[in-house]
Write an enzyme that holds these catalytic residues in place. Structure first.
Site, PDB file in Angstrom:
ATOM      1  N   CYS A   1      42.150  37.835  43.316  1.00 19.03           N
ATOM      2  CA  CYS A   1      41.363  38.762  44.139  1.00 19.03           C
ATOM      3  C   CYS A   1      40.912  38.093  45.432  1.00 19.03           C
ATOM      4  O   CYS A   1      41.175  38.608  46.528  1.00 19.03           O
ATOM      5  CB  CYS A   1      40.190  39.318  43.345  1.00 19.03           C
ATOM      6  N   TYR A   2      40.246  36.955  45.347  1.00 19.08           N
ATOM      7  CA  TYR A   2      39.816  36.266  46.566  1.00 19.08           C
ATOM      8  C   TYR A   2      40.999  35.887  47.472  1.00 19.08           C
ATOM      9  O   TYR A   2      40.943  36.099  48.687  1.00 19.08           O
ATOM     10  CB  TYR A   2      39.026  35.003  46.221  1.00 19.08           C
TER      11      TYR A   2
END
Length: 310
Positions: free
Chosen positions: A117-118
């Site tokens: 996600c990051y």
């Protein structure tokens, strides 16, 4: 001709549940999962993964490696949502907007690794600028990101929504040892020559991410400014359905960034915020950690793979 079969291994976690929900009403695939009593049965799991056309793995890293190791059917294709294979040779990185030709590479791949996600936000911002030579690969990149607590998986949801939720912190910075597992992934796929300094945090909201990267223009080539950085990103994502580069006038009018603004979507908004007086620029990415950062990305990759298969 029968529909392709899609097996979700690990559909009881936060990512798996959302993928199943997004696929639940699809009529172009046959979706199946294992009953609760079969999830820890290695033989049954091996049978299931070898009987499908595409397996989506929503498992811890070790279990994902085990699942891939159990595949003996050469026709089985895999989308791995864990971090087990994100920098491994032989796996295609499942970020379609990352580079020209990436959707085609995903569509034809046998093994696709979903981005973290990051890293979706960090790579989405940095890779086009490095590829264009606007940021040198040796730049000392620092990244700060705040995610909803679902980024911790079931443990995070339990902490903030369970019986002791009243004691959950409103905000917490973690990864203080600067050894977060996403840093090598960001370095590899953004094209950095050295490991970025990545500082993540969780807030007391369920899902959504704001990720920022500060830049000092004095460390960039002469003539590189906020306008040049914005123009590069705008060109790169001009035809992207799920990535929008916020126009300069709109960015100037913003006073804050809401991590929850795109929740429930597979979209990502990228921003460039220059301060000409001080020679600083802030790059930003806003997206749903369970959407573009996980389940939405997996379904986007699935659709690319299904289009070629059909």
């Amino acid at each position: 001709m029968s529909n392709p079969t899609v097996f979700i291994d690990g559909d009881q976690g936060t990512t798996g549940l959302q993928i199943r929900e997004r696929l639940r009403n699809r009529t172009d695939i046959t979706l199946f999962t294992l009953a609760a009593a079969e999830r820890k049965d290695a033989r049954r799991r091996a049978e299931a993964i070898n009987a499908c056309d595409i397996a989506i793995l929503c498992l811890p890293d070790a279990a994902a490696r085990e699942a891939v190791g159990a595949i003996v059917n050469p026709d089985v294709r895999v989308i791995d949502a864990s971090s087990a294979h994100r920098t491994q040779p032989g796996w295609t990185y499942g970020f379609p907007e990352m580079a020209p030709g990436q959707p085609e590479r995903i569509a034809s791949a046998r093994r696709v690794t979903n981005p973290g996600c990051y890293p979706t936000g960090a790579i989405g911002l940095l890779r086009p600028l490095l590829q264009a030579g606007l940021i040198p690969d040796s730049y000392p990149i620092g990244i700060h990101a705040v995610s909803g607590y679902s980024g911790r998986g079931r443990a995070g949801v339990e902490e903030y929504e369970g019986k002791d939720a009243v004691n959950a912190p409103s905000f917490q910075v973690y990864g203080l040892a600067l050894a977060h597992k996403h840093a090598p992934e960001i370095q590899a796929h953004a094209g950095l020559a050295q490991r970025p300094m990545f500082v993540p945090a969780y807030g007391a909201f369920r899902q959504g991410i704001v990720l920022t990267v500060p830049l000092d223009l004095r460390l960039l080539a002469p003539g590189v400014d906020g306008a040049a950085l914005h123009a590069c990103l705008a060109r790169h994502y001009a035809d992207a359905a799920h990535v929008r580069v916020v126009p300069p006038d709109e960015a100037r009018a913003l006073t804050h960034l809401d991590p929850q603004a795109l929740n429930g979507t597979n979209d990502m908004h990228l921003g460039v915020f220059p301060n000409e007086e001080h020679g600083h620029v802030l790059l930003s990415a806003v997206f749903d950690n369970l959407g573009k950062g996980a389940s939405g990305a997996a379904v986007q990759n699935l659709d690319l793979m299904l289009a070629l298969q059909s």
